[in-house]
Write an enzyme that holds these catalytic residues in place. Structure first.
Site, short mmCIF file in Angstrom:
data_model
loop_
_atom_site.label_atom_id
_atom_site.label_comp_id
_atom_site.label_asym_id
_atom_site.label_seq_id
_atom_site.Cartn_x
_atom_site.Cartn_y
_atom_site.Cartn_z
N ARG A 27 0.85 -1.50 -0.08
CA ARG A 27 -0.01 0.03 0.00
C ARG A 27 0.70 1.16 -0.03
O ARG A 27 2.06 1.29 0.37
CB ARG A 27 -0.97 0.02 1.28
CG ARG A 27 -2.02 -1.02 1.26
CD ARG A 27 -2.65 -1.01 2.51
NE ARG A 27 -2.14 -1.67 3.52
CZ ARG A 27 -2.38 -1.88 4.86
NH1 ARG A 27 -3.48 -1.58 5.11
NH2 ARG A 27 -1.69 -2.62 5.78
N LYS A 36 1.60 2.32 7.35
CA LYS A 36 2.00 1.40 8.61
C LYS A 36 3.00 2.30 9.32
O LYS A 36 3.56 3.28 9.10
CB LYS A 36 2.48 0.02 8.10
CG LYS A 36 1.63 -0.96 7.42
CD LYS A 36 0.43 -1.17 8.45
CE LYS A 36 0.83 -2.05 9.63
NZ LYS A 36 -0.35 -2.28 10.52
N TYR A 80 -1.25 4.60 10.59
CA TYR A 80 -1.62 3.67 11.42
C TYR A 80 -0.40 3.46 12.59
O TYR A 80 0.79 3.20 11.97
CB TYR A 80 -1.82 2.37 11.04
CG TYR A 80 -3.38 2.20 10.14
CD1 TYR A 80 -4.51 2.42 11.08
CD2 TYR A 80 -3.25 1.89 8.98
CE1 TYR A 80 -5.67 2.52 10.47
CE2 TYR A 80 -4.65 1.97 8.33
CZ TYR A 80 -5.83 2.16 9.08
OH TYR A 80 -6.95 2.12 8.44
N HIS A 89 -0.81 1.95 16.16
CA HIS A 89 -1.02 0.89 17.01
C HIS A 89 0.11 0.85 18.14
O HIS A 89 0.73 -0.29 18.33
CB HIS A 89 -1.11 -0.59 16.19
CG HIS A 89 -2.01 -0.57 15.19
ND1 HIS A 89 -3.44 -0.59 15.59
CD2 HIS A 89 -2.28 -0.22 13.81
CE1 HIS A 89 -4.13 -0.49 14.22
NE2 HIS A 89 -3.44 -0.70 13.37
N GLU A 129 -6.16 4.83 13.90
CA GLU A 129 -6.79 3.88 14.37
C GLU A 129 -7.49 4.48 15.68
O GLU A 129 -8.36 4.17 16.40
CB GLU A 129 -6.31 2.68 15.02
CG GLU A 129 -5.29 3.07 16.05
CD GLU A 129 -3.72 3.30 15.71
OE1 GLU A 129 -2.66 3.44 16.38
OE2 GLU A 129 -3.85 3.83 14.26
N SER A 137 -10.59 -2.39 8.34
CA SER A 137 -11.29 -3.41 9.13
C SER A 137 -12.14 -4.26 8.12
O SER A 137 -12.29 -5.44 8.23
CB SER A 137 -12.00 -2.73 10.29
OG SER A 137 -11.35 -2.17 11.33
N VAL A 174 -11.61 -8.55 17.95
CA VAL A 174 -11.83 -7.60 19.05
C VAL A 174 -10.98 -6.35 18.96
O VAL A 174 -9.65 -6.37 18.50
CB VAL A 174 -11.39 -8.44 20.48
CG1 VAL A 174 -11.80 -7.53 21.60
CG2 VAL A 174 -12.24 -9.55 20.42
N ALA A 209 -6.85 -8.98 15.21
CA ALA A 209 -6.32 -7.90 16.41
C ALA A 209 -4.96 -8.06 16.60
O ALA A 209 -4.56 -7.45 17.52
CB ALA A 209 -7.42 -8.49 17.46
N ASP A 258 -2.35 -6.92 15.39
CA ASP A 258 -1.66 -5.53 15.33
C ASP A 258 -1.90 -4.69 16.58
O ASP A 258 -1.18 -3.68 16.92
CB ASP A 258 -1.88 -4.66 14.18
CG ASP A 258 -3.31 -4.43 13.88
OD1 ASP A 258 -4.05 -4.72 14.99
OD2 ASP A 258 -3.57 -3.90 12.88
N VAL A 295 -0.91 -12.39 10.38
CA VAL A 295 -0.27 -11.36 9.66
C VAL A 295 -0.89 -9.94 10.35
O VAL A 295 -2.10 -9.70 9.85
CB VAL A 295 -0.38 -11.60 8.21
CG1 VAL A 295 0.40 -10.31 7.36
CG2 VAL A 295 0.15 -13.01 7.71
N ASN A 326 -0.47 -6.90 8.82
CA ASN A 326 -0.98 -6.07 7.81
C ASN A 326 -1.49 -6.98 6.53
O ASN A 326 -1.23 -6.71 5.25
CB ASN A 326 0.35 -5.15 7.30
CG ASN A 326 1.50 -6.16 6.52
OD1 ASN A 326 1.67 -7.17 7.07
ND2 ASN A 326 2.14 -5.66 5.53
#
Length: 368
Positions: free
Chosen positions: A15, A75, A94, A96, A118, A134, A239, A268, A270, A298, A300
């Protein structure tokens, strides 16, 4: 503002943080956009497309990061990118951070303003920049699970939809949000038997209404999770707690009770994962086996369908990114509560409470 778009460096991450339409929008607002040459090729976007939209193409990542006041990514930065970040720079991606303590400390130490896709959150609790990925990850999770149920890939050799005279595959989806609902849609489409578990009764009522009895909705508690997981051919971890680590709802003891050749896909992961036996994997080495159960973790997943993912992501991220570029981070945060909620680090502080708790740093509210 000078905006930079580097090539992603995460394994098999195809991406890119911006599409040509985004370049044209930003340059139309008077900003400069510098794109690393080749950054869009994995998503089917040529350098010429970026150039025609008004971008300046540069040869390498150092040149992108060096002059950019704001970085558009997909990412989180990896260790090889830490040295390119600098004080006052806005990183829009993102992050995380709850599952990336080292990165959180680096952003704080370097004084980077980290705006996490996120945690940009609307008043009603929706996460508009997480939603498109998502949806992609939820739909992909069933494709992946169906593939790894095949015997030659370590699975038990079950076709999810079955055929007349045979049993259909059983799918347990832990979490009824965007990931879970999209996973359910795909699983139902294939003809699987689906349990979806959640603690939000309104969510369960919505799913029951939409699918008109084709999904078995269950309140998520330790007993219902254990029963659903132990009988499932496929378990999807879906979740999410915004900004925080995902709770470990599926224990190793539950995994031991699953039949050999069953498949787990922890979307979930990540955010730390909601399944005790999971740890992040890459597209190069996506699975591992625990107690005879195939685990696909994985971090991503949407990167594998980069064209769809890139365009879907940009449709969601651009408007907020343009607002930040136009107004600067302080004024943008004052005028937009969702942007303010998206700021995870600022001026050497952690400004998101859940992130601070997860990474062991002090929480200081954003006051720009």
């Amino acid at each position: 503002m000078i905006v930079g778009v580097p090539t992603e460096v995460k394994t098999r991450e195809y991406r890119v943080g911006m599409i040509p339409a985004g370049v044209r929008t930003l340059t139309g607002h008077g900003h400069k956009v510098r794109v690393q040459s080749g950054a869009g090729l994995g998503s089917g976007i040529t350098d010429e497309s970026f150039r025609a939209a008004g971008a300046e193409l540069v040869a390498g990542p150092d040149e992108v990061w060096r002059r950019a006041e704001m970085i558009f990514k997909v990412k989180e930065p990896l260790p090889e990118e830490y040295g390119r970040m600098r004080e006052g720079q806005i990183l829009y991606t993102y992050l995380h951070l709850a599952a990336a303590s080292e990165l959180a400390h680096e952003l704080v130490r370097r004084g980077v303003t980290g705006v996490a896709y996120e945690t940009i959150e609307l008043e009603d609790g929706r996460l508009p920049l997480l939603q498109p990925m998502s949806a992609v990850a939820g739909r992909m999770s069933i494709q992946v699970a169906a593939t790894y149920l095949e015997k030659e890939r370590g699975g038990k050799g079950i076709l999810l939809g079955g055929v007349p005279g045979t049993r259909r595959g059983r799918v347990a989806i832990i979490g009824g949000g965007i990931v879970g609902q999209n996973a359910a849609r795909m699983a139902i489409g294939l003809g699987a038997l689906v349990n979806i578990l959640d603690i939000n009764l309104d969510t369960l009522a919505y799913v029951d209404d939409i699918y008109q009895g084709r999904v078995n909705t269950l309140y998520s508690d330790p007993v219902s999770i254990e029963e659903s997981v132990s009988r499932a051919d496929v378990v999807i971890g879906a979740v999410l707690v915004p900004g925080a680590k995902a709770p470990r709802l599926v224990t190793e003891a539950m995994i031991k009770r699953m039949e050999a050749g069953s498949v787990i896909v922890d979307v979930a992961v990540d955010q730390g994962g909601c399944i005790e036996t999971c740890h992040p994997t890459t597209h190069d080495d996506p699975t591992f086996n625990v107690h005879g159960v195939v685990h696909y973790c994985v971090a991503n997943m949407p990167g594998a369908v980069a064209h769809t993912s890139t365009f879907a992501l940009n449709n969601a991220t651009l408007a907020y990114g343009v607002k930040i570029a136009d107004l600067g981070i302080s004024r943008a945060a004052k005028e937009s509560a969702p942007i303010a909620r998206g700021i995870n680090t600022w001026q050497g502080r952690v400004t998101h409470k859940a992130v601070a708790a997860a990474v062991g740093l002090d929480f200081v509210p954003f006051s720009g």
